[in-house]
Write an enzyme that holds these catalytic residues in place. Structure first.
Site, PDB file in Angstrom:
ATOM      1  N   LYS A 154     -35.399 -37.963   0.049  1.00  0.00           N
ATOM      2  CA  LYS A 154     -36.739 -38.218   0.585  1.00  0.00           C
ATOM      3  C   LYS A 154     -37.818 -37.709  -0.348  1.00  0.00           C
ATOM      4  O   LYS A 154     -38.895 -38.297  -0.431  1.00  0.00           O
ATOM      5  CB  LYS A 154     -36.889 -37.612   1.983  1.00  0.00           C
ATOM      6  CG  LYS A 154     -35.954 -38.286   2.970  1.00  0.00           C
ATOM      7  CD  LYS A 154     -36.413 -38.273   4.387  1.00  0.00           C
ATOM      8  CE  LYS A 154     -35.578 -39.274   5.181  1.00  0.00           C
ATOM      9  NZ  LYS A 154     -35.424 -38.992   6.577  1.00  0.00           N
ATOM     10  N   LYS A 197     -25.970 -46.571   3.362  1.00  0.00           N
ATOM     11  CA  LYS A 197     -25.752 -46.641   4.819  1.00  0.00           C
ATOM     12  C   LYS A 197     -26.824 -47.460   5.532  1.00  0.00           C
ATOM     13  O   LYS A 197     -27.980 -47.511   5.087  1.00  0.00           O
ATOM     14  CB  LYS A 197     -25.638 -45.235   5.429  1.00  0.00           C
ATOM     15  CG  LYS A 197     -26.940 -44.521   5.625  1.00  0.00           C
ATOM     16  CD  LYS A 197     -26.835 -43.438   6.716  1.00  0.00           C
ATOM     17  CE  LYS A 197     -28.242 -43.011   7.098  1.00  0.00           C
ATOM     18  NZ  LYS A 197     -28.340 -42.154   8.243  1.00  0.00           N
ATOM     19  N   LYS A 202     -32.317 -47.247  10.061  1.00  0.00           N
ATOM     20  CA  LYS A 202     -33.419 -47.864  10.794  1.00  0.00           C
ATOM     21  C   LYS A 202     -34.728 -47.789  10.020  1.00  0.00           C
ATOM     22  O   LYS A 202     -35.697 -48.439  10.374  1.00  0.00           O
ATOM     23  CB  LYS A 202     -33.558 -47.216  12.174  1.00  0.00           C
ATOM     24  CG  LYS A 202     -33.761 -45.719  12.156  1.00  0.00           C
ATOM     25  CD  LYS A 202     -33.559 -45.144  13.557  1.00  0.00           C
ATOM     26  CE  LYS A 202     -33.570 -43.640  13.499  1.00  0.00           C
ATOM     27  NZ  LYS A 202     -32.871 -42.973  14.557  1.00  0.00           N
TER      28      LYS A 202
HETATM   29  P1  AMP Z   1     -30.472 -40.835  12.813  1.00  0.00           P
HETATM   30  O1  AMP Z   1     -30.670 -42.302  12.941  1.00  0.00           O
HETATM   31  O2  AMP Z   1     -30.607 -40.371  11.420  1.00  0.00           O
HETATM   32  O3  AMP Z   1     -31.224 -40.036  13.827  1.00  0.00           O
HETATM   33  O4  AMP Z   1     -28.932 -40.613  13.153  1.00  0.00           O
HETATM   34  C1  AMP Z   1     -28.432 -40.407  14.451  1.00  0.00           C
HETATM   35  C2  AMP Z   1     -26.935 -40.408  14.440  1.00  0.00           C
HETATM   36  O5  AMP Z   1     -26.438 -41.702  14.066  1.00  0.00           O
HETATM   37  C3  AMP Z   1     -26.309 -39.418  13.463  1.00  0.00           C
HETATM   38  O6  AMP Z   1     -25.140 -38.883  14.040  1.00  0.00           O
HETATM   39  C4  AMP Z   1     -25.976 -40.265  12.284  1.00  0.00           C
HETATM   40  O7  AMP Z   1     -24.927 -39.725  11.515  1.00  0.00           O
HETATM   41  C5  AMP Z   1     -25.564 -41.569  12.954  1.00  0.00           C
HETATM   42  N1  AMP Z   1     -25.806 -42.700  12.036  1.00  0.00           N
HETATM   43  C6  AMP Z   1     -26.997 -43.135  11.593  1.00  0.00           C
HETATM   44  N2  AMP Z   1     -26.843 -44.192  10.767  1.00  0.00           N
HETATM   45  C7  AMP Z   1     -25.507 -44.412  10.697  1.00  0.00           C
HETATM   46  C8  AMP Z   1     -24.693 -45.363  10.002  1.00  0.00           C
HETATM   47  N3  AMP Z   1     -25.214 -46.289   9.210  1.00  0.00           N
HETATM   48  N4  AMP Z   1     -23.360 -45.297  10.168  1.00  0.00           N
HETATM   49  C9  AMP Z   1     -22.808 -44.364  10.970  1.00  0.00           C
HETATM   50  N5  AMP Z   1     -23.503 -43.435  11.644  1.00  0.00           N
HETATM   51  C10 AMP Z   1     -24.833 -43.458  11.514  1.00  0.00           C
END
Ligand code: AMP
Ligand code: TRP
Length: 340
Positions: free
Chosen positions: A123, A205, A208
């Site tokens: 970031k 990965k 969002k």
């Molecule tokens: P975040 O969107 O960063 O708040 O992530 C929330 C949860 O979703 C965390 O446990 C992340 O590790 C999981 N996560 C987010 N993006 C992915 C992805 N592309 N594949 C698998 N897990 C994900």
């Protein structure tokens, strides 16, 4: 209000804590990497599933969107099968102990430790000198989330493993500086779904925060959008359905199928002998639609009943505050702060 949790504290199930930021619309990566696994854990563990709104404000948010997304994330938890009567569902900012514990842990965290966090390094490349301090200290808030509940296991995607290691280090440091206070949490990373990749660049990965919407599938994407996005997913010119690192796009589609259908990559590859990518994509899209359609229905109906959602997050906060405050008081006392 009757506090049923007060009567249940002889229940010695292991504790799980996890959370998702309401910083954007949730993706299939969030669903398969996090939420779907949480659902399967709820019977064996004492689970806290939090909507981490304080983490979301480490980047700029529109107040109106933050409010609606916070409720939507809660609705998605419930719609995906996380039962409000079995789990503690709450909103992070409703439990002030998270912010307070975070300050206490700030004071025993090293600059070096935070500077090594890959997510922060990525970031800061993007933001340069004007990167927010919140993005730097964010893993400390995450450690507080986890440690306040004496969490044993933290189900997260692969990308959060490093943050969890910091939580373990901070817990061990506090325990050895003062005396045994925190449980040292272990990561729980499911084998399938742990890393769902970007549809346009399957080497990174699915996220969002990506600009190109064709990169991700949202949990709330309508069927025709899912079909379109999957049909545009980047594959390769090899043309044979195989599960290898040389074909990351195809591998990703297979992983998505496995995570939803609970099958193995070998079984999927076997069923595409003699078939091409068009078939694989068509089936993947339908499998995703079939999985998400009922979730979407329930989310819409939950969001039309704000009173019900309010009852759930208020009850959740009641229990979470009780447990978190107990740990916070212990921390304050050991540090030498005068009891209130
Ligand atoms: P975040 O969107 O960063 O708040 O992530 C929330 C949860 O979703 C965390 O446990 C992340 O590790 C999981 N996560 C987010 N993006 C992915 C992805 N592309 N594949 C698998 N897990 C994900
Ligand atoms: N940092 C996590 C993410 O971006 C979200 C999060 C905040 C979290 N606090 C947590 C995950 C505590 C697990 C446990 O995905």
């Amino acid at each position: 209000m009757r506090c049923s949790f007060l009567e249940n504290n002889t229940d010695k199930k292991k504790v799980i804590f996890s959370g998702i930021q309401p910083s954007g619309n949730l993706t299939l990566g969030n669903y398969l990497g996090a939420i779907k696994n949480w659902v399967s854990l709820q019977d064996q563990y004492d689970c806290y599933y939090c909507v981490v709104d304080l983490h979301a404000i480490t980047v700029k948010q529109q107040p109106k969107d933050l409010r609606s997304r916070t409720l939507e994330v809660l609705a998605i938890y419930i719609a995906s099968g996380i039962a409000p009567d079995k789990n503690t569902l709450f909103i992070q900012s409703h439990v002030p102990a998270h912010s307070e514990a975070s300050w206490l842990l700030n004071c025993s965290t090293y600059m070096g430790e935070l500077s090594r966090m890959t997510q922060f390094k990525d970031k800061s490349k993007k933001f340069g000198e004007s990167i927010g301090v919140g993005l730097f200290t964010y893993p400390i808030l995450m450690a507080s989330d986890i440690l306040l509940y004496n969490t044993d296991l933290v189900p997260v995607g692969q990308d959060q493993k490093q943050h969890l290691e910091l939580a373990r280090d901070l817990a061990a440091r506090f325990n050895s500086t003062y005396s045994d206070t925190f449980t040292i949490p272990d990561p729980y990373i499911a084998k399938v779904g742990a890393k769902i990749m970007d549809l346009q660049d399957p080497t990174k990965k699915m996220s969002k925060s990506e600009e190109n919407p064709n990169s991700y599938i949202l949990i709330m994407d309508p069927p025709e959008v899912i079909r379109k996005k999957i049909s545009r997913a980047v594959t390769d010119s090899i043309g044979v359905v195989n599960y290898t690192d040389e074909q990351p796009g195809v591998k990703n589609l297979i992983n998505i199928i496995c995570a939803i259908k609970n099958t193995t990559p070998e079984e999927v590859v076997q069923s595409y002998l003699g078939k091409g990518y068009a078939d694989l994509k068509k089936d993947t899209a339908e499998i995703i639609i079939e999985e998400l359609a009922p979730v979407q229905e329930r989310v819409k109906s939950l969001l039309s009943d704000k009173k019900y959602l309010e009852e759930i997050y208020k009850n959740g906060a009641l229990k979470a505050n009780y447990v978190a405050n107990k740990t916070l008081r212990k921390m304050q006392k050991k540090i030498g702060l005068i009891p209130r």
